[in-house]
Scaffold this motif. Sequence first.
Motif, PDB file in Angstrom:
ATOM      1  N   VAL A 185       0.801  -1.225   0.000  1.00  0.00           N
ATOM      2  CA  VAL A 185       0.000   0.000   0.000  1.00  0.00           C
ATOM      3  C   VAL A 185       0.840   1.286   0.000  1.00  0.00           C
ATOM      4  O   VAL A 185       0.298   2.377   0.134  1.00  0.00           O
ATOM      5  CB  VAL A 185      -0.991   0.038   1.193  1.00  0.00           C
ATOM      6  N   ARG A 186       2.153   1.141  -0.163  1.00  0.00           N
ATOM      7  CA  ARG A 186       2.998   2.339  -0.214  1.00  0.00           C
ATOM      8  C   ARG A 186       2.538   3.322  -1.290  1.00  0.00           C
ATOM      9  O   ARG A 186       2.635   4.535  -1.119  1.00  0.00           O
ATOM     10  CB  ARG A 186       4.435   1.959  -0.552  1.00  0.00           C
ATOM     11  N   PHE A 187       2.059   2.763  -2.404  1.00  0.00           N
ATOM     12  CA  PHE A 187       1.592   3.586  -3.517  1.00  0.00           C
ATOM     13  C   PHE A 187       0.617   4.675  -3.049  1.00  0.00           C
ATOM     14  O   PHE A 187       0.716   5.829  -3.475  1.00  0.00           O
ATOM     15  CB  PHE A 187       0.916   2.688  -4.566  1.00  0.00           C
TER      16      PHE A 187
ATOM     17  N   GLU B 200       2.622   7.306  -1.166  1.00  0.00           N
ATOM     18  CA  GLU B 200       3.642   7.969  -1.971  1.00  0.00           C
ATOM     19  C   GLU B 200       3.049   8.857  -3.070  1.00  0.00           C
ATOM     20  O   GLU B 200       3.648   9.865  -3.453  1.00  0.00           O
ATOM     21  CB  GLU B 200       4.605   6.921  -2.547  1.00  0.00           C
ATOM     22  N   THR B 201       1.864   8.490  -3.541  1.00  0.00           N
ATOM     23  CA  THR B 201       1.216   9.297  -4.584  1.00  0.00           C
ATOM     24  C   THR B 201       0.862  10.697  -4.079  1.00  0.00           C
ATOM     25  O   THR B 201       0.883  11.663  -4.836  1.00  0.00           O
ATOM     26  CB  THR B 201      -0.071   8.589  -5.079  1.00  0.00           C
ATOM     27  N   ILE B 202       0.527  10.789  -2.780  1.00  0.00           N
ATOM     28  CA  ILE B 202       0.074  12.091  -2.263  1.00  0.00           C
ATOM     29  C   ILE B 202       1.199  12.907  -1.626  1.00  0.00           C
ATOM     30  O   ILE B 202       0.956  14.001  -1.112  1.00  0.00           O
ATOM     31  CB  ILE B 202      -1.101  11.933  -1.265  1.00  0.00           C
TER      32      ILE B 202
ATOM     33  N   SER C 163      -7.813   5.933   3.212  1.00  0.00           N
ATOM     34  CA  SER C 163      -8.104   4.817   4.123  1.00  0.00           C
ATOM     35  C   SER C 163      -7.267   3.580   3.785  1.00  0.00           C
ATOM     36  O   SER C 163      -7.177   2.656   4.589  1.00  0.00           O
ATOM     37  CB  SER C 163      -9.597   4.467   4.086  1.00  0.00           C
ATOM     38  N   PHE C 164      -6.663   3.555   2.605  1.00  0.00           N
ATOM     39  CA  PHE C 164      -5.832   2.402   2.242  1.00  0.00           C
ATOM     40  C   PHE C 164      -4.391   2.541   2.737  1.00  0.00           C
ATOM     41  O   PHE C 164      -3.625   1.580   2.725  1.00  0.00           O
ATOM     42  CB  PHE C 164      -5.810   2.205   0.718  1.00  0.00           C
ATOM     43  N   ILE C 165      -4.016   3.754   3.145  1.00  0.00           N
ATOM     44  CA  ILE C 165      -2.651   3.952   3.638  1.00  0.00           C
ATOM     45  C   ILE C 165      -2.465   3.131   4.907  1.00  0.00           C
ATOM     46  O   ILE C 165      -3.258   3.234   5.844  1.00  0.00           O
ATOM     47  CB  ILE C 165      -2.374   5.462   3.903  1.00  0.00           C
TER      48      ILE C 165
ATOM     49  N   HIS D 226      -7.405  -4.256   4.132  1.00  0.00           N
ATOM     50  CA  HIS D 226      -8.562  -3.491   3.657  1.00  0.00           C
ATOM     51  C   HIS D 226      -8.461  -3.293   2.142  1.00  0.00           C
ATOM     52  O   HIS D 226      -9.406  -3.540   1.392  1.00  0.00           O
ATOM     53  CB  HIS D 226      -8.616  -2.129   4.386  1.00  0.00           C
ATOM     54  N   TRP D 227      -7.271  -2.874   1.691  1.00  0.00           N
ATOM     55  CA  TRP D 227      -7.113  -2.667   0.249  1.00  0.00           C
ATOM     56  C   TRP D 227      -7.281  -3.985  -0.518  1.00  0.00           C
ATOM     57  O   TRP D 227      -7.989  -4.038  -1.526  1.00  0.00           O
ATOM     58  CB  TRP D 227      -5.754  -2.033  -0.089  1.00  0.00           C
TER      59      TRP D 227
END
Length: 365
Positions: free
Chosen positions: A275-277, A280-282, A311-313, A318-319
């Motif tokens: 879930v790093r994406f 890292e995207t934000i 919420s996925f961070i 959950h993701w």
Amino acid sequence: MKHFVRPLSTLLTSCLFFLFAHAFPRALPIPQGQDGSGSRELIGDLRTVGPTTPVGRSIANIIMGSESGQSSVIGQRPANDTACAADPCCVWYDVSLALTVLFLGPAGRCNNQARAAIRLGFHDAGTWSKTNRDSGLDFGGADGSLLMNFGEDARAENNGLQGIIGKLRIVQKLFKIGFADLVQYASIHAVVTCPLGPRLRAFTGRKDATRAAPDGLLPDVHAAADSLIALFQDKTIVPHDLAALLGAHSTSKAFVQPGVPAGTPQDTTPAVWDVRFYNETIQSPSPKGVFVFPSDAVLSKHPAVSTEWNSFIDAQSHWNEDYATAYTRLSMLGVNNINSLRECSQTLPPARPDFPGASVQFADS
Ligand code: HEM
Ligand SMILES: *[C@@H]1O[C@H](CO)[C@@H](O)[C@H](O)[C@H]1NC(C)=O
Ligand SMILES: *[C@@H]1O[C@H](CO)[C@@H](O)[C@H](O)[C@H]1NC(C)=O
């Protein structure tokens, strides 16, 4: 007073259930809009005739969010030809073995063929829209057309996918399975081949295409968030589910983006389904060595997407669960025989929720 209100509301609920149960004799009442998902809708024959088989009911439940889209059921390939011929899922054990060889890198992570296969599943299935369906053009979707000889591999939007298309065509020739099923099976196989990836339920029996998919239904990386959201809504994919699907860019690398060095990843761990994406995207600036797609940048900030995005961070399971829900829906777009599909989840390799070195940045496959 309270005393009287309760039995009355219970009575009302029973009456409503009675009415509902009669209106949809076979369908279980499916809770909609859980955790802010917006209202999901049924597709294909589930929409026209409802679920009429156990598999149809399961798929309806999965795509509406009331049953898990993941499976941990592990099977064993029948040992001899007689037993194999008697098991309609048997061939998928063999396909699965071939795909593991294709998708698994030497360091135990998923490789370039895996990421391409994940994208291929989206680019085949994503060519379907409600607008077309409602104007009598109900074709495209998860029909294998991108793997067949209709010329879709030459479309600009499919640049970068030609390599995996060539390899999967060989797999199809070897095992003689359907093109539509192979594309979707390969996509979910690639996901579970990545460390931490969910093990989505595998359904087979889709019909293969008889023509190329309609053009112009795949997203433009430079489009505005509102138009991307509308594009996915027209495929019955609500913003909540779109947020989960975009996490596939956790394992992606850009190979054909102008001005971006080929192979630049969208997070710092592109060979792991983590879930790093989402974090890292934000970040501003983006982590060194990461190219954030303009579409991911604008969607992650859009109010219809951002709550779910955030919420996925740090929330892997959950993701994974939400991806399974959303991708199962995507993999059924344009499929009008959902009730006659078969589940072959047992043929997939086991998931690897714990992987030593999962967090090593820019690690090799
Ligand atoms: C707004 C929606 C989306 C846009 C605009 C978008 C755009 C892109 C772009 C521009 C690339 C880079 C291609 C290249 O240069 O090689 C890419 C790669 C990729 N996309 Fe998406 N995408 C979207 C949604 C999705 C979805 C829904 C999935 C899967 C469920 C997905 C999975 C992937 C994967 C796995 C790659 C890596 C491919 C590779 O490394 O060969 N994308 N996407
Ligand atoms: C094939 O395998 C099945 C079970 O896997 C077994 O019952 C059967 O005896 C085997 N047949 C032969 C010819 O070995
Ligand atoms: C998100 O990224 C920032 C910047 O790299 C970091 O400080 C923060 O701890 C990260 N949060 C999570 C939950 O990973």
